[in-house]
Write a protein that holds these residues in place. Structure first.
Motif, mmCIF file in Angstrom:
data_model
loop_
_atom_site.group_PDB
_atom_site.id
_atom_site.type_symbol
_atom_site.label_atom_id
_atom_site.label_comp_id
_atom_site.label_asym_id
_atom_site.label_seq_id
_atom_site.Cartn_x
_atom_site.Cartn_y
_atom_site.Cartn_z
ATOM 1 N N LEU A 198 0.825 -1.206 0.000
ATOM 2 C CA LEU A 198 0.000 0.000 0.000
ATOM 3 C C LEU A 198 0.864 1.262 0.000
ATOM 4 O O LEU A 198 0.629 2.195 -0.781
ATOM 5 N N PHE A 199 1.877 1.288 0.859
ATOM 6 C CA PHE A 199 2.716 2.480 0.947
ATOM 7 C C PHE A 199 3.493 2.715 -0.351
ATOM 8 O O PHE A 199 3.628 3.851 -0.805
ATOM 9 N N GLU A 200 3.994 1.643 -0.960
ATOM 10 C CA GLU A 200 4.704 1.815 -2.233
ATOM 11 C C GLU A 200 3.743 2.330 -3.299
ATOM 12 O O GLU A 200 4.095 3.208 -4.099
ATOM 13 N N PHE A 201 2.529 1.801 -3.308
ATOM 14 C CA PHE A 201 1.527 2.224 -4.282
ATOM 15 C C PHE A 201 1.178 3.706 -4.105
ATOM 16 O O PHE A 201 1.065 4.449 -5.091
ATOM 17 N N MET A 202 1.028 4.146 -2.870
ATOM 18 C CA MET A 202 0.658 5.535 -2.610
ATOM 19 C C MET A 202 1.765 6.502 -3.033
ATOM 20 O O MET A 202 1.499 7.562 -3.600
ATOM 21 N N VAL A 203 3.019 6.138 -2.778
ATOM 22 C CA VAL A 203 4.130 6.980 -3.207
ATOM 23 C C VAL A 203 4.229 6.990 -4.730
ATOM 24 O O VAL A 203 4.631 7.983 -5.335
ATOM 25 N N SER A 204 3.828 5.903 -5.369
ATOM 26 C CA SER A 204 3.925 5.785 -6.827
ATOM 27 C C SER A 204 2.822 6.525 -7.566
ATOM 28 O O SER A 204 2.964 6.826 -8.760
ATOM 29 N N THR A 205 1.711 6.808 -6.884
ATOM 30 C CA THR A 205 0.558 7.407 -7.563
ATOM 31 C C THR A 205 0.157 8.769 -7.007
ATOM 32 O O THR A 205 -0.529 9.534 -7.695
ATOM 33 N N ASP A 299 -7.673 6.711 9.421
ATOM 34 C CA ASP A 299 -6.864 7.209 10.540
ATOM 35 C C ASP A 299 -5.830 6.188 11.011
ATOM 36 O O ASP A 299 -4.784 6.559 11.544
ATOM 37 N N SER A 300 -6.120 4.906 10.812
ATOM 38 C CA SER A 300 -5.154 3.883 11.218
ATOM 39 C C SER A 300 -3.907 3.941 10.339
ATOM 40 O O SER A 300 -2.795 3.638 10.787
ATOM 41 N N LEU A 301 -4.070 4.359 9.070
ATOM 42 C CA LEU A 301 -2.920 4.498 8.178
ATOM 43 C C LEU A 301 -2.040 5.667 8.607
ATOM 44 O O LEU A 301 -0.816 5.598 8.508
ATOM 45 N N THR A 302 -2.667 6.727 9.065
ATOM 46 C CA THR A 302 -1.909 7.879 9.555
ATOM 47 C C THR A 302 -1.037 7.475 10.737
ATOM 48 O O THR A 302 0.145 7.837 10.806
ATOM 49 N N LYS A 303 -1.607 6.740 11.650
ATOM 50 C CA LYS A 303 -0.869 6.289 12.824
ATOM 51 C C LYS A 303 0.261 5.345 12.431
ATOM 52 O O LYS A 303 1.382 5.439 12.941
ATOM 53 N N LEU A 304 -0.024 4.431 11.489
ATOM 54 C CA LEU A 304 0.980 3.467 11.054
ATOM 55 C C LEU A 304 2.145 4.175 10.371
ATOM 56 O O LEU A 304 3.317 3.857 10.616
ATOM 57 N N ALA A 305 1.850 5.152 9.504
ATOM 58 C CA ALA A 305 2.912 5.897 8.806
ATOM 59 C C ALA A 305 3.800 6.620 9.812
ATOM 60 O O ALA A 305 5.026 6.637 9.669
ATOM 61 N N ARG A 306 3.188 7.218 10.810
ATOM 62 C CA ARG A 306 3.962 7.936 11.830
ATOM 63 C C ARG A 306 4.880 6.988 12.594
ATOM 64 O O ARG A 306 6.058 7.290 12.818
ATOM 65 N N ASN A 307 4.363 5.823 12.956
ATOM 66 C CA ASN A 307 5.165 4.847 13.707
ATOM 67 C C ASN A 307 6.301 4.280 12.863
ATOM 68 O O ASN A 307 7.421 4.074 13.356
#
Length: 399
Positions: A198-205, A299-307
């Motif tokens: 998911l994170f790679e996809f978001m940075v790619s798009t 919101d869970s993605l926001t927390k995960l990215a921060r961690n």
């Protein structure tokens, strides 16, 4: 010539311009001053008709006395009328800001007596309580819109929120764009989790957080390498709601690079295996899900990215910073601003340039020119054969 009526019923008066002004009395204020309602029409007949209508509205309680309209009453009425044109999250935010911040400070004031100093005092009180510039900006936007509507209804003569300035602020934590090395470090840490793809996809798009959560397999055509942004997930009062994208320009079709298409194909195969081995799985059709197949909570993605960022030694990184990273990396590679803006779903390129463009140190180094380079003769300029004829009137183009 003036057409007068019984007390309170008002009058119609011809103006020097030739038009006709009507007027009625709504009552008296606490100082005994008459409260008037008036308007101008092209003919006496139209003015008389408007006077009669206004008087009837006033007698039925549909034309409130301006000095008796309090900010709280007007803003609540304005928001109710505004609701159909607002997204659910925007409406909930407006309602919260009004109830929690604006009305406790200005709600008891009368709309017509509101001064710019009153509004600025409210801003200062909010700032002194530690609220952010972003919150104060929201308060100002909401009040300005509400008072603008009061101007249209001729309840106030000017919009005091237009001239009341926000207090000065120290710069808060700015948005961040990761460098290439930082992005690699972040993604390496992300691949230690179930949602690494998911994170790679978001940075790619460069998709918004809610757009990534809302993405379904039916929105992808991996054969042609296309992604169709059609849905968005917003969080309102802690509840995630599936709806349409943020703006009209956010509804867009994106071309995917071959590398991302391969990534998604591999992810689809892995998801099918995960579904087959899961004890409980809810088939929702979403591209990125939790371990039960359900849509992800933003919101869970926001927390995960921060961690992940903290654990990787990158400091504070917001999930939205990945979108800033995509934009800045694209622009640093020379991709035209207009193209990046459309890919991000922005309605204006100024939004992309002012907010999402972060200049990297390497770009500064690359474009550090010496004085001799700056003073060197410029290369020959090439002119189009269709250029205008010079001022001497002669066409100097080669036959």
């Amino acid at each position: 010539m003036t057409g007068r009526n019984s007390n309170g019923a008002g009058c119609v008066k011809q103006l020097p311009s030739g038009s006709y002004r009507w007027q009625i009395t709504l009552g008296f204020d606490e100082r005994g001053k008459q409260l008037l309602k008036s308007g101008t029409e092209k003919t006496r007949q139209l003015a008389e008709r408007a006077r009669v209508q206004a008087l009837a509205d006033h007698q039925r309680g549909l034309l409130p006395v301006p000095s008796q309209i309090r900010v709280s009453d007007w803003m609540e009425k304005w928001l109710a009328l505004k609701k159909p044109s607002l997204a659910a999250k925007t409406y909930a935010n407006y309602e919260y800001v009004l109830r929690k911040h604006l009305l406790p400070l200005l709600g008891s004031r009368k709309v017509q007596e509101l001064k710019p100093s009153d509004v600025r005092s409210a801003y200062v009180q909010l700032a002194d309580r530690g609220f952010s510039k972003s919150l104060l900006h929201q308060v100002r936007v909401i009040l300005r819109q509400g008072l603008q509507e009061a101007m249209v209804d001729e309840i106030v003569g000017r919009n005091v929120a237009e001239v009341a300035r926000l207090p000065g602020f120290r710069k808060g934590r700015p948005a961040r764009a990761l460098t290439t090395d930082e992005t690699t470090t972040f993604l390496k840490a992300a691949y230690g989790t179930r949602l690494g793809v998911l994170f790679e996809f978001m940075v790619s798009t460069g998709l918004r957080r809610g757009e990534g959560c809302a993405l379904r397999w039916e929105h992808l055509d991996l054969q042609s390498g296309m992604l169709f942004v059609r849905d968005n997930v917003t969080v309102v009062n802690g509840k995630a709601t599936l709806g349409t994208p943020k703006t009209e320009s956010a509804v867009r079709d994106l071309h995917l690079p071959p590398e991302t298409v391969v990534l998604l194909r591999e992810h689809r195969a892995a998801q099918l295996l995960e579904r087959a081995g899961a004890e409980v799985w809810e088939e929702t059709g979403h591209v990125f899900t939790n371990a039960r197949g359900q849509r992800l909570y933003p919101d869970s993605l926001t927390k995960l990215a921060r961690n992940l960022a903290t654990g990787a030694g990158l400091g504070h990184v917001r999930f939205h910073d990945l979108r800033h990273t995509y934009a800045s990396l694209m622009l640093a590679r020379g991709v035209p601003m207009e193209v990046v803006s459309e890919k991000l779903g922005h309605s204006r390129t100024s939004t992309t340039a002012d907010i999402y463009r972060h200049v990297y140190v390497e770009e500064h180094q690359q474009h550090t020119l010496s004085l001799s380079e700056l003073l060197a003769p410029r290369p020959l300029k090439l002119r189009s054969a269709t250029m205008a004829v010079p001022q001497d009137g002669q066409d100097h183009r080669v036959a």
